[in-house]
Design a protein around this motif. Structure first.
Motif, short mmCIF file in Angstrom:
data_model
loop_
_atom_site.label_atom_id
_atom_site.label_comp_id
_atom_site.label_asym_id
_atom_site.label_seq_id
_atom_site.Cartn_x
_atom_site.Cartn_y
_atom_site.Cartn_z
N LEU A 31 -52.38 12.18 -31.34
CA LEU A 31 -51.79 13.58 -31.62
C LEU A 31 -53.29 14.24 -31.61
CD1 LEU A 31 -49.12 13.47 -34.27
CD2 LEU A 31 -48.91 14.32 -32.10
N ASN A 32 -54.38 13.72 -32.14
CA ASN A 32 -55.56 14.56 -32.28
C ASN A 32 -56.39 14.53 -30.75
OD1 ASN A 32 -56.32 15.23 -34.86
ND2 ASN A 32 -56.57 13.13 -35.57
N GLU A 33 -55.87 13.63 -30.01
CA GLU A 33 -56.51 13.53 -28.70
C GLU A 33 -55.76 14.76 -27.93
OE1 GLU A 33 -58.79 12.69 -25.32
OE2 GLU A 33 -59.01 11.93 -27.57
N ALA A 34 -54.70 14.73 -27.98
CA ALA A 34 -53.70 15.59 -27.43
C ALA A 34 -54.21 17.14 -27.76
CB ALA A 34 -52.18 15.41 -27.64
N TYR A 35 -54.25 17.24 -28.94
CA TYR A 35 -54.60 18.61 -29.64
C TYR A 35 -56.06 19.24 -29.03
CZ TYR A 35 -50.35 19.76 -32.11
OH TYR A 35 -49.10 19.95 -32.38
N SER A 36 -57.02 18.19 -28.83
CA SER A 36 -58.24 18.37 -28.49
C SER A 36 -58.38 19.04 -27.37
CB SER A 36 -59.18 17.16 -28.51
OG SER A 36 -58.78 16.46 -27.47
N GLU A 37 -57.42 18.97 -26.64
CA GLU A 37 -57.35 19.64 -24.94
C GLU A 37 -56.58 20.97 -25.16
OE1 GLU A 37 -58.46 18.13 -22.37
OE2 GLU A 37 -58.94 16.49 -23.55
N ILE A 38 -56.37 21.38 -26.22
CA ILE A 38 -55.61 22.58 -26.24
C ILE A 38 -56.56 23.60 -26.64
CG2 ILE A 38 -53.81 24.25 -27.81
CD1 ILE A 38 -52.19 21.58 -28.04
N LYS A 39 -56.59 24.96 -25.99
CA LYS A 39 -57.53 25.91 -26.27
C LYS A 39 -57.33 26.53 -27.90
CE LYS A 39 -58.17 27.59 -21.59
NZ LYS A 39 -57.74 28.64 -20.61
N ARG A 82 -49.51 26.13 -30.35
CA ARG A 82 -48.64 25.27 -30.05
C ARG A 82 -47.77 24.53 -31.30
NH1 ARG A 82 -49.99 27.22 -26.08
NH2 ARG A 82 -50.76 26.35 -24.06
N HIS A 83 -46.59 24.43 -30.82
CA HIS A 83 -45.63 24.07 -31.89
C HIS A 83 -45.66 22.41 -31.94
CE1 HIS A 83 -43.83 28.06 -31.58
NE2 HIS A 83 -44.03 28.00 -32.97
N ARG A 85 -56.04 19.38 -36.55
CA ARG A 85 -55.58 20.80 -36.36
C ARG A 85 -54.13 20.72 -36.73
NH1 ARG A 85 -56.96 22.56 -30.63
NH2 ARG A 85 -56.04 24.64 -31.37
N TRP A 86 -53.30 21.52 -37.41
CA TRP A 86 -52.01 21.33 -37.73
C TRP A 86 -51.23 22.85 -37.50
CZ3 TRP A 86 -48.81 17.91 -38.50
CH2 TRP A 86 -47.62 18.01 -39.24
N TYR A 87 -50.18 22.58 -36.84
CA TYR A 87 -49.29 23.70 -36.42
C TYR A 87 -47.81 23.47 -37.14
CZ TYR A 87 -52.68 24.31 -33.01
OH TYR A 87 -53.96 24.52 -32.34
N PRO A 88 -47.12 24.83 -37.24
CA PRO A 88 -45.70 24.65 -37.61
C PRO A 88 -45.02 23.64 -36.93
CG PRO A 88 -46.20 27.07 -37.33
CD PRO A 88 -47.56 26.16 -36.82
#
Length: 248
Positions: A17-25, A30-31, A65-68
């Motif tokens: 998850l951390n690796e995936a979210y590192s690619e998000i601007k 993102r949910h 990073r944490w999202y709804p």
């Protein structure tokens, strides 16, 4: 050799998850929806409830990073179980019932009917809404499958009436039903059947929108129009907004 387990430990999940979210601007919202099926008995001595709770706790603690977020899982049988899941910090739970009509549910979802049962599934969701609060228990329904043969309704009117009557009952009890459109998979036991007619989706969508407005159920915590690809929930709201803008 021994086949690799499909069950991932908490550390692996957090790492991915951390690796995936590192690619998000950073400015992109993102949910996160977590779905891993249901453990009907136990896995290495761990119950379904404890399996998910341990992974949710690791995610809440280890993600940068944490999202709804929402999780798709079977409904815990007790109030204490619901509280256990809520205490992890997850925002919503999606105990997907799939079909509103009891008789159709028992025929088309025999596994869920056998392991939990329709009446108890409903009861558990209502308890969940009492623990999480209104709009945070969000079961999915596969809109259209209740028209499939041989067990489905024979008319659009019957199917829509059944759905809306059930949805209203759930909303009255704090549960926020959502819908995915029935996609007839080629290898499913319902393969080869025609999809539900457009008339059904239009009548159901209009009635569903009216119910949401009446009971104050609007945005899902776990999705938005940009990422909700399996249903038309936000499209009804968007169409209403566009129409109002035209009339302004």
């Amino acid at each position: 050799g021994e086949a690799a387990s499909i069950h991932r430990n908490p550390e692996e999940i957090v790492e991915v998850l951390n690796e995936a979210y590192s690619e998000i601007k950073p400015r992109a919202h993102r949910h996160l929806i977590i779905s891993g099926g249901t453990i009907t008995s136990s896995y290495k001595g761990v119950s379904d409830l404890e399996y998910y709770a341990s992974r949710l706790e690791a995610i809440a603690k280890g993600m940068r990073r944490w999202y709804p977020a929402g999780i798709q899982m079977g409904p815990p049988p007790t109030r204490e179980g619901w509280q256990r899941i809520k205490d992890t910090g997850i925002g919503s739970v999606q105990p997907n019932l799939e079909i509103m009509d009891k008789e159709k549910f028992e025929k088309i979802c025999p596994g869920k009917s056998k392991n939990v049962g329709y009446d108890d599934w409903i009861r558990r969701m209502i308890v969940g809404a009492e623990v999480f609060g209104p709009g945070r228990i969000i079961p999915n329904f596969v809109a259209g499958v209740e028209l499939s043969k041989p067990y489905g309704f024979t008319s659009v009117e019957e199917a829509v009436e059944s759905d809306l009557k059930g949805f209203e009952f759930l909303m009255q009890n704090g549960v926020f039903p959502r819908m995915a459109i029935w996609l007839n998979e080629g290898r499913s036991k319902l393969a080869g059947q025609p999809p539900a007619p457009m008339e059904y989706y239009i009548k159901l969508g209009k009635g569903y929108k009216e119910l949401r407005d009446r009971y104050g159920f609007h945005d899902l915590l776990c999705t938005c129009r940009g990422c909700s690809v399996q249903d038309a929930l936000y499209d009804w709201d968007y169409a209403e907004k566009v129409e109002k803008e035209k009339q302004a």
